[in-house]
Motif scaffolding. Structure first.
Motif, short mmCIF file in Angstrom:
data_model
loop_
_atom_site.label_atom_id
_atom_site.label_comp_id
_atom_site.label_asym_id
_atom_site.label_seq_id
_atom_site.Cartn_x
_atom_site.Cartn_y
_atom_site.Cartn_z
N ARG A 1 0.79 -1.11 -0.06
CA ARG A 1 0.09 0.00 -0.01
C ARG A 1 1.07 1.35 -0.11
N ILE A 2 2.00 1.40 0.78
CA ILE A 2 2.71 2.48 0.97
C ILE A 2 3.81 2.69 0.15
N VAL A 3 3.96 3.64 -0.79
CA VAL A 3 4.87 3.54 -1.77
C VAL A 3 5.84 4.78 -1.17
N ARG A 4 7.26 4.71 -1.16
CA ARG A 4 8.07 5.83 -0.90
C ARG A 4 8.46 6.64 -2.15
N ILE A 5 8.21 8.00 -1.60
CA ILE A 5 8.51 9.19 -2.82
C ILE A 5 9.75 9.63 -2.30
N ASN A 6 10.85 10.21 -2.98
CA ASN A 6 12.02 10.90 -2.64
C ASN A 6 11.74 12.06 -2.71
N ALA A 7 11.10 12.65 -1.46
CA ALA A 7 10.75 14.10 -1.42
C ALA A 7 12.01 15.39 -1.45
N SER A 8 13.09 14.88 -1.61
CA SER A 8 14.31 15.78 -1.79
C SER A 8 14.52 16.15 -3.04
N GLU A 9 13.69 15.65 -4.05
CA GLU A 9 13.97 16.14 -5.42
C GLU A 9 13.32 17.56 -5.48
N ASN A 10 13.52 18.00 -7.01
CA ASN A 10 12.49 19.10 -6.95
C ASN A 10 11.05 19.06 -7.28
N ILE A 11 10.25 20.11 -7.14
CA ILE A 11 9.04 19.61 -7.24
C ILE A 11 8.40 18.98 -8.60
N ASP A 12 9.12 19.42 -9.75
CA ASP A 12 8.57 18.84 -10.78
C ASP A 12 8.85 17.22 -10.96
N ASN A 13 10.10 16.83 -10.46
CA ASN A 13 10.63 15.54 -10.47
C ASN A 13 9.57 14.67 -9.48
N ILE A 14 9.38 15.34 -8.55
CA ILE A 14 8.38 14.53 -7.40
C ILE A 14 7.04 14.38 -8.32
N GLN A 15 6.43 15.23 -8.69
CA GLN A 15 5.44 15.05 -9.31
C GLN A 15 5.28 13.97 -10.30
N SER A 16 6.32 13.95 -11.40
CA SER A 16 6.77 12.78 -12.23
C SER A 16 6.50 11.48 -11.45
N GLN A 17 7.27 11.58 -10.34
CA GLN A 17 7.40 10.30 -9.64
C GLN A 17 5.81 9.83 -9.31
N ILE A 18 5.16 10.90 -8.71
CA ILE A 18 3.70 10.27 -8.47
C ILE A 18 2.80 10.01 -9.38
N GLN A 19 2.97 10.66 -10.64
CA GLN A 19 2.28 10.40 -11.78
C GLN A 19 2.28 9.00 -12.31
N THR A 20 3.72 8.81 -12.26
CA THR A 20 4.08 7.47 -12.96
C THR A 20 3.43 5.97 -11.84
N ILE A 21 3.36 6.48 -10.65
CA ILE A 21 2.76 5.45 -9.50
C ILE A 21 1.26 5.35 -9.91
N LEU A 22 0.73 6.78 -9.88
CA LEU A 22 -0.70 6.70 -10.06
C LEU A 22 -1.09 6.10 -11.35
N LYS A 23 -0.47 6.17 -12.40
CA LYS A 23 -0.61 5.72 -13.66
C LYS A 23 -1.03 4.44 -13.65
N SER A 24 -0.23 3.64 -12.95
CA SER A 24 -0.33 2.23 -13.11
C SER A 24 -1.57 1.68 -12.08
N HIS A 25 -2.06 2.67 -10.96
CA HIS A 25 -3.45 2.53 -10.22
C HIS A 25 -4.27 2.77 -11.12
N LEU A 26 -4.42 3.90 -11.88
CA LEU A 26 -5.54 4.06 -12.63
C LEU A 26 -5.66 3.11 -13.81
N VAL A 27 -4.82 2.73 -14.44
CA VAL A 27 -4.93 1.64 -15.38
C VAL A 27 -5.35 0.27 -15.00
N TYR A 28 -4.98 -0.27 -14.01
CA TYR A 28 -5.20 -1.40 -13.56
C TYR A 28 -6.57 -1.62 -12.72
N ARG A 29 -7.11 -0.59 -12.45
CA ARG A 29 -8.22 -0.51 -11.60
C ARG A 29 -9.59 -0.96 -12.61
#
Ligand code: Z5A
Length: 207
Positions: free
Chosen positions: A179-207
């Motif tokens: 359930r819990i996915v670690r995001i490296n929050a020391s990156e810049n705002i855009d890179n963090i958002q990309s990490q989040i979108q990548t993870i969310l895409k798989s959840h949106l696709v597979y639901r």
């Protein structure tokens, strides 16, 4: 369109609010029905509880725990669950993991007691996905201080308290790897958002 309950967790100033706002905009552009909310303070009753929790200085540890539970109870029943039933994606800033991290690891309150209260408050509603924004405690506290000016009651606690909270999130993530996915929050705002979108895409696709 199927619902999705996503919580954002982490220490002070980890960037949760920033990332929730960006994630909301992105999901809206993709055509999803989405809301953002937060704990404490996601409902009218919760706003009052938030004020009591963060601005008054005199709640003892158990009173603080009960106030977080009351806030969550109202939040789940009147806002989160109804929106999920309508097919929304719910993006929530903090949820029951925060209670374990802050009230158990931070304050030292009994874990079984907290788990029981979490069960009562959530009525079994668990996040589908939790994004844990992992950031060095000192950096997070500095950011929070700079953005909010006057530190609130929780932000004023010792660095050792915040280190214990961080350890709590680490251990929770190790226990709940599905359930819990670690995001490296020391990156810049855009890179963090990309990490989040990548993870969310798989959840949106597979639901
Ligand atoms: N609490 C609890 O004890 N038990 C519970 O059960 C629950 C909560 C539910 C809620 O406070 C408090 O309640 C919280 C835990 C406790 N303790 N405290 N304090 P809150 O909601 O007011 O605060 P918060 O959740 O800790 O949020 P925050 O301090 O506002 O941080 P954030 O939302 O994670 O970060 P942000 O506002 O997006 O960013 C902070 C600043 O950093 C801001 O100026 C941004 O522009 C900047 N930022 C963001 N990302 C970056 C990056 N990547 N690089 C550089 N700068 C950045």
């Amino acid at each position: 369109m199927s619902s999705l309950f996503v919580t954002f967790e982490g220490g002070e100033g980890a960037g949760k609010s920033t990332q929730i706002a960006l994630t909301y905009d992105w999901l809206l552009c993709l055509g999803y029905q989405v809301i953002t909310t937060r704990e404490p303070g996601g409902t009218e009753l919760g706003k009052g509880i938030r004020q009591l929790l963060l601005q008054s200085g005199d709640a003892v540890d158990r009173a603080e725990l009960l106030l977080f539970a009351a806030d969550r109870s109202q939040h789940v029943e009147t806002k989160i669950r109804p929106r999920l039933e309508q097919g929304f994606i719910v993006l929530c800033d903090r949820y029951s993991d925060s209670t374990i991290a802050y009230q158990h690891y931070g304050r030292g309150l009994d874990l079984d007691l907290i788990s029981s209260l979490n069960s009562i408050a959530t009525q079994g509603l668990k996040p589908d996905l939790t994004l844990w924004l992992d950031l060095d405690v000192n950096i997070g506290l500095d950011r929070a201080k700079q953005s909010s000016g006057k530190p609130d009651r929780m932000e004023r606690l010792s660095i050792e308290f915040h280190q214990r909270v961080a350890q709590g999130f680490r251990e929770l993530a190790e226990k709940e790897i599905d359930r819990i996915v670690r995001i490296n929050a020391s990156e810049n705002i855009d890179n963090i958002q990309s990490q989040i979108q990548t993870i969310l895409k798989s959840h949106l696709v597979y639901r």
